[in-house]
Design a protein around this motif. Sequence first.
Motif, PDB file in Angstrom:
ATOM      1  N   VAL A  63       0.932  -1.381   0.212  1.00 52.58           N
ATOM      2  CA  VAL A  63       0.107  -0.088  -0.002  1.00 52.58           C
ATOM      3  C   VAL A  63       0.862   1.152  -0.022  1.00 52.58           C
ATOM      4  N   ARG A  64       0.755   2.053  -1.001  1.00 57.20           N
ATOM      5  CA  ARG A  64       1.531   3.401  -1.104  1.00 57.20           C
ATOM      6  C   ARG A  64       0.383   4.587  -0.601  1.00 57.20           C
ATOM      7  N   GLU A  65       1.072   5.435   0.097  1.00 61.90           N
ATOM      8  CA  GLU A  65       0.261   6.424   0.764  1.00 61.90           C
ATOM      9  C   GLU A  65      -0.079   7.562  -0.409  1.00 61.90           C
ATOM     10  N   PHE A  66       0.389   7.376  -1.529  1.00 61.21           N
ATOM     11  CA  PHE A  66       0.101   8.179  -2.720  1.00 61.21           C
ATOM     12  C   PHE A  66      -1.275   7.805  -3.273  1.00 61.21           C
ATOM     13  N   ASP A  67      -1.353   6.433  -3.405  1.00 57.03           N
ATOM     14  CA  ASP A  67      -2.412   5.662  -3.924  1.00 57.03           C
ATOM     15  C   ASP A  67      -3.899   5.829  -2.764  1.00 57.03           C
ATOM     16  N   ARG A  68      -3.561   5.720  -1.536  1.00 59.50           N
ATOM     17  CA  ARG A  68      -4.285   6.018  -0.529  1.00 59.50           C
ATOM     18  C   ARG A  68      -4.987   7.213  -0.518  1.00 59.50           C
ATOM     19  N   LEU A  69      -4.287   8.388  -0.650  1.00 61.84           N
ATOM     20  CA  LEU A  69      -4.817   9.757  -0.476  1.00 61.84           C
ATOM     21  C   LEU A  69      -5.641  10.145  -1.869  1.00 61.84           C
ATOM     22  N   ARG A  70      -5.039   9.489  -3.025  1.00 65.27           N
ATOM     23  CA  ARG A  70      -5.841   9.572  -4.222  1.00 65.27           C
ATOM     24  C   ARG A  70      -7.513   8.966  -4.130  1.00 65.27           C
ATOM     25  N   ALA A  71      -7.460   7.945  -3.517  1.00 65.08           N
ATOM     26  CA  ALA A  71      -8.470   7.260  -3.461  1.00 65.08           C
ATOM     27  C   ALA A  71      -9.657   8.184  -2.332  1.00 65.08           C
ATOM     28  N   LEU A  72      -9.115   8.456  -1.252  1.00 66.89           N
ATOM     29  CA  LEU A  72      -9.904   9.377  -0.397  1.00 66.89           C
ATOM     30  C   LEU A  72     -10.297  10.770  -0.927  1.00 66.89           C
TER      31      LEU A  72
END
Length: 359
Positions: A63-72
Amino acid sequence: MAETLMPVVLHDVLDPLTGDRTDVTFDVPGVAAARSDFDGSGYWVLPGVFDADAHLPLVPRGVREFDRLRALAGGVTQLNSATPWHLIKDLPLEGVTAFFRATTFPRMMPILSVSDQPSSADFPAWLAAHGDEIRETWAPVIKCYSNDPNFERTVEAIWAADCRAAIYFYDEAAFESVVADHGGPVHFRHVTSKTMADQVASRPDSTSQTSPHFLLELPEGRSEELFVLPPVPGNPARDTLRAIVADAVNLIASDHNAPIAGNKGPGLEIEQSLLPAVLSLVDDGVLTLPTAIEKLTTAAAAVFRPAGGLDDSRIVVDPTVSLDTPLWPGQEPRRAAFLGVRTTGSVIAATAGGRGTFL
């Protein structure tokens, strides 16, 4: 050291689906602040979005923080992540399942994907051995592609495992062949016109999806610049799809393809714009708000049946925001479908299980 949590309250937030107002309360990590309660009367509270079709490099990158923030940022609090079979076929399946179960905020759920790898010849035997576990702990839907050299065998194996085949078609002949084959349930990805939706509807036990980039009007010439399959057809196909999407297409998903170093293949990076793009369709009169939210949540779950069902996550949205969509940091214009397109709404907070975050 124990984590410090600060309670936050947004007062008098409107639920536009019911007309009720409520206080949205959640805890955020951090030190105590001078105030923790805020006027939320200008905001909406909505169910967290379930993005049923995303591609993230979770195996083997994690899990990358980059992808997590995009989703949210796109209102997405839970998502399916296409997990290539050839990357996990030699791993203990229970370990991969446990990895996904540990993800939160957004909750990232695996969905098996079988691509055009030579090893796909071995997929039917593998699925025969693991089908019960996949069906019960992943999702009873398996993605596959018509350019798979073993495409027919792959689809038959999916049906034999009592799963639905979610198919991307590389050519019209493959699409028409599956429409005519009533051997088992099929989920048709990327419906781009009324003509295609009508063909899908003619086949028993079929479901379908589309994405906002097939529905929102893009700047002139923009569709031709995008690096994506299927190509975005533009008008008049777009107008025919907008006219029937509310009644004839089951769900809306991003088909987000997260960037990977060295990835040269096609794919858009648009999950961060999923909810604003769909709210823009509501503004345009293409969808009502209840229908739009249904296609992003319960309708998507009815098709993909994620293990454990949908959670109780919520998002807080400022519906007054209207802006021309910029590039996400590091994003190429050819992967940014909504670059310069005015969209509606901004996600300012997301919450699940009493925990939350501000965007």
